[in-house]
Enzyme design. Structure first.
Site, PDB file in Angstrom:
ATOM      1  N   GLY A  82       5.882 -19.087  29.044  1.00 27.08           N
ATOM      2  CA  GLY A  82       4.675 -18.817  28.259  1.00 27.08           C
ATOM      3  C   GLY A  82       3.717 -17.888  28.982  1.00 27.08           C
ATOM      4  O   GLY A  82       3.636 -17.891  30.206  1.00 27.08           O
ATOM      5  N   ARG A 146      12.173 -17.092  27.481  1.00 26.88           N
ATOM      6  CA  ARG A 146      12.456 -18.439  27.981  1.00 26.88           C
ATOM      7  C   ARG A 146      13.923 -18.667  28.329  1.00 26.88           C
ATOM      8  O   ARG A 146      14.360 -19.810  28.462  1.00 26.88           O
ATOM      9  CB  ARG A 146      11.989 -19.480  26.961  1.00 26.88           C
ATOM     10  N   ASP A 177      10.082 -25.003  35.989  1.00 31.11           N
ATOM     11  CA  ASP A 177      11.513 -24.804  35.739  1.00 31.11           C
ATOM     12  C   ASP A 177      11.989 -23.450  36.256  1.00 31.11           C
ATOM     13  O   ASP A 177      13.051 -23.351  36.882  1.00 31.11           O
ATOM     14  CB  ASP A 177      11.813 -24.865  34.229  1.00 31.11           C
ATOM     15  N   LYS A 203       3.058 -19.834  37.980  1.00 29.99           N
ATOM     16  CA  LYS A 203       2.368 -19.485  36.732  1.00 29.99           C
ATOM     17  C   LYS A 203       2.449 -20.625  35.737  1.00 29.99           C
ATOM     18  O   LYS A 203       3.500 -21.244  35.627  1.00 29.99           O
ATOM     19  CB  LYS A 203       3.027 -18.241  36.137  1.00 29.99           C
ATOM     20  N   THR A 204       1.421 -20.939  35.026  1.00 26.16           N
ATOM     21  CA  THR A 204       1.401 -21.692  33.773  1.00 26.16           C
ATOM     22  C   THR A 204      -0.012 -22.157  33.482  1.00 26.16           C
ATOM     23  O   THR A 204      -0.695 -22.674  34.369  1.00 26.16           O
ATOM     24  CB  THR A 204       2.350 -22.924  33.717  1.00 26.16           C
ATOM     25  N   ASP A 206      -0.658 -24.583  31.812  1.00 27.31           N
ATOM     26  CA  ASP A 206      -0.621 -26.054  31.739  1.00 27.31           C
ATOM     27  C   ASP A 206      -1.135 -26.720  33.018  1.00 27.31           C
ATOM     28  O   ASP A 206      -1.487 -27.895  33.002  1.00 27.31           O
ATOM     29  CB  ASP A 206       0.812 -26.543  31.478  1.00 27.31           C
TER      30      ASP A 206
HETATM   31  P1  FBP Z   1       4.893 -22.365  30.353  1.00 22.70           P
HETATM   32  O1  FBP Z   1       5.079 -23.734  30.902  1.00 22.70           O
HETATM   33  O2  FBP Z   1       6.141 -21.595  30.234  1.00 22.70           O
HETATM   34  O3  FBP Z   1       3.845 -21.626  31.126  1.00 22.70           O
HETATM   35  O4  FBP Z   1       4.320 -22.458  28.867  1.00 22.70           O
HETATM   36  C1  FBP Z   1       3.321 -23.325  28.544  1.00 22.70           C
HETATM   37  C2  FBP Z   1       2.979 -23.353  27.074  1.00 22.70           C
HETATM   38  O5  FBP Z   1       1.861 -22.545  26.794  1.00 22.70           O
HETATM   39  C3  FBP Z   1       2.712 -24.797  26.645  1.00 22.70           C
HETATM   40  O6  FBP Z   1       1.377 -25.138  26.858  1.00 22.70           O
HETATM   41  C4  FBP Z   1       3.133 -24.793  25.206  1.00 22.70           C
HETATM   42  O7  FBP Z   1       3.564 -26.064  24.785  1.00 22.70           O
HETATM   43  C5  FBP Z   1       4.275 -23.836  25.182  1.00 22.70           C
HETATM   44  O8  FBP Z   1       4.053 -22.923  26.246  1.00 22.70           O
HETATM   45  C6  FBP Z   1       4.386 -23.092  23.885  1.00 22.70           C
HETATM   46  O9  FBP Z   1       5.541 -22.347  23.913  1.00 22.70           O
HETATM   47  P2  FBP Z   1       5.823 -21.058  23.041  1.00 22.70           P
HETATM   48  O10 FBP Z   1       5.047 -19.937  23.657  1.00 22.70           O
HETATM   49  O11 FBP Z   1       7.274 -20.842  23.198  1.00 22.70           O
HETATM   50  O12 FBP Z   1       5.356 -21.342  21.655  1.00 22.70           O
END
Ligand code: FBP
Length: 552
Positions: A82, A146, A177, A203-204, A206
């Site tokens: 993400g 992803r 991951d 990075k994230t 979250d």
């Molecule tokens: P990452 O862990 O890859 O940084 O992504 C986090 C996130 O933003 C989550 O908060 C959310 O649930 C998910 O990605 C949403 O995924 P997508 O961008 O595939 O809709």
């Protein structure tokens, strides 16, 4: 000529602040290595699986002549998962480091995430491309994806592509991951004597990739500031009109760090923390009762408005829902073709009724139809339900409405209840990085370059002392295997970076608990306002409340 906003133009000129020891000439920075390290758990097993990269020392930087810094090298870069504000600055930091070392060195950006390296889709990043993306949000410079890099076949393709393009090192910018897989890739490259290094960058938005050595993942700061601005604006609206309860779901796939940080920044009436729900084994009915009681208490004193923060991942932490979702994940994974052959939702529901356990079938049937359908939507690449697409906020509104009606009939509730729902997630992932993220990310990128020219692999870029001003930040490299433990994944034990959920004994959560009863009943809103990029440092350069409390 491309049109750009005045702010973007100004941000192009912004010079990110760096930790002192990496400010100077890259030719005059060398490593200072510490003692051998160990993984956080399952030491022997992790050691046996990472025989080439396990136990490496923590790296710091000191002044000294580094003749290798000006060697001509090519470095590949991958954005994984993400979007998170600051990714472009990581790449700018790598680029500037590399060009300071040797102007003929190249940064190769793999397109569309990890699949880019397997499919050999890439571009060379040039001065003019980089200059267009400095201090901007988004991952659009090369795109993200992803795809998981995890099989030996994929690893061999990476070697072939790197050899073809004369790439000496790959920097993988991703979450837990992706960094787990980066460490596996580093180990594989060593085992195969491929002569290719791998460096990870945390990075994230979250905020769940953190530990003693990685104080926060990048993007969390900006995203939570954007959401908190929006929550503050809604609080002001609620306090002005005094007629709505706002149910606000906040992103964060699993951990509730985002919801907790936003609660600390805005002081809403209610913030649910999934980790607490799990610890106390709270059922959906209990959560609904808690919310309804707060609404009743406020309503009975004439305050028919309020703010409720709901973490995106909540649904998976409620015991009966967790069981249901895990059964659904297994059924959908093991009967994919059979399930795909069911034509209508009615057929799917009846098939599930005969395949789910009795308890889960009852829970499923009791859910509103929309939520039932959302639970059956496509899984993510890990086989998990996509929580960002489940409208937990609407589910709670429906259940709270029913509960309040019961309380009204019983003569206990005298207020009026009118609810609105919101979901803040994508609004914050590509915002222009705050000064904190702009500085942090640029530093992480430059550090990745310095780790590469010093010959390290299987390391993650790190900056510590982040709760202090940037002149006190400390740059370094952490061996990724230090963060590993063994966990059950898809039916077998796998070495993985331990995900950091909200620590219920940690200072941020404890502070929240000490305040929440007061915030619930008395209107105590805080209005953080928009991210400020220019102005006094106490307005523009503050880290998150989580970081400040964790390091207080
Ligand atoms: P990452 O862990 O890859 O940084 O992504 C986090 C996130 O933003 C989550 O908060 C959310 O649930 C998910 O990605 C949403 O995924 P997508 O961008 O595939 O809709």
């Amino acid at each position: 000529m491309k049109e750009i906003s005045a702010l973007q133009k100004a941000r192009y000129q912004y010079q990110p602040k760096l930790p002192n020891e990496i400010k100077g000439d890259v030719n005059n920075i060398v490593l200072k290595l510490g003692n051998p390290t160990e993984s956080i758990d399952n030491k022997e097993t992790v050691k046996s699986m990472f025989s080439n990269t396990y136990g490496k020392p923590i790296a710091r930087f000191i002044a000294g002549k580094n003749p290798k810094a000006n060697e001509k090298i090519n470095v590949g870069v991958i954005l994984s998962g993400g979007q998170a504000p600051g990714g472009h600055n990581v790449i700018a930091g790598i680029f500037d480091g590399i060009k300071k070392g040797n102007k003929d060195s190249k940064v190769i950006g793999f397109l569309g995430g990890p699949s880019g390296i397997i499919e050999d889709k890439c571009i060379e990043l040039t001065d003019s491309i980089i200059d267009d993306f400095r201090n901007t949000g988004g991952f659009d410079i090369i795109g993200s994806g992803r795809t998981k890099l995890e099989t030996e076949e994929q690893f061999d393709k990476c070697i072939a592509v790197c050899k073809k393009r004369d790439i000496k090192a790959v920097v993988i910018i991703g979450g837990d991951d992706s960094n787990t897989n980066a460490a596996l890739l580093a180990e594989y490259f060593m085992k195969k004597n491929a002569g290719i290094q791998v460096i990870g960058v945390p990075k994230t938005i979250d905020g769940d990739l953190k530990n003693e050595y990685i104080e926060t993942s990048f993007g969390f700061d900006t995203a939570t500031k954007v959401y908190s601005e929006l929550i503050g604006n809604i609080e002001r609206d609620a306090n002005s009109a005094k007629k709505y309860w706002h149910f606000i779901k906040l992103m964060g796939r699993s951990a509730s760090h985002i919801a907790l940080e936003c609660a600390l920044q805005t002081q809403p009436n209610i913030a649910i923390v999934s980790e607490e729900v799990e610890e106390k084994k709270q059922t959906l009915t209990e959560i609904v009762s808690y919310i309804a009681n707060v609404i009743m208490e406020r309503g009975n004193k004439g305050e028919n408005f309020g703010i409720i923060l709901i973490p995106e991942g909540l649904i998976e932490f409620v015991p009966e829902m967790k069981k249901l979702i895990s059964e659904l994940n297994d059924l959908l994974a093991h009967h994919e073709a059979e399930f795909a052959g069911l034509k209508s939702f009615e057929e799917q529901a009846s098939w599930l009724n005969s395949h789910l356990s009795g308890e889960s079938a009852t829970v499923f049937k009791a859910l509103p139809l929309d939520i039932q359908k959302q639970l059956l939507m496509d899984r993510d690449p890990h086989g998990n339900v996509q929580v960002s697409r489940i409208e937990t906020e609407k589910l709670l509104i429906e259940m709270v409405t029913t509960k309040l009606n019961e309380l009204k009939v019983a003569g206990k509730y005298k207020g009026k209840f009118s609810a609105l729902n919101h979901f803040f997630g994508y609004e914050g992932r590509c915002a222009a990085p705050s000064n904190f993220d702009a500085d942090y990310c640029y530093s992480l990128g430059l550090i990745a370059f310095l780790l590469i020219v010093n010959g390290l692999t299987g390391y993650m870029s790190s900056v510590s002392n982040l709760s202090l001003s940037s002149d006190k930040w400390v740059a370094g490299g952490i061996p990724t295997t230090m963060m590993f433990n063994m966990e059950q994944r898809h039916g077998s034990q796998k070495p993985v970076i331990k995900k950091a959920l909200v620590d219920l004994n940690g200072k941020p959560f404890k502070f929240f608990v000490s305040k929440r009863a007061e915030w619930a009943v008395n209107t105590s809103y805080l209005f953080p306002g928009a991210i400020q990029y220019y102005g006094p440092t106490e307005v523009c350069d503050q880290p998150t409340k989580t970081l400040i409390l964790e390091h207080s």
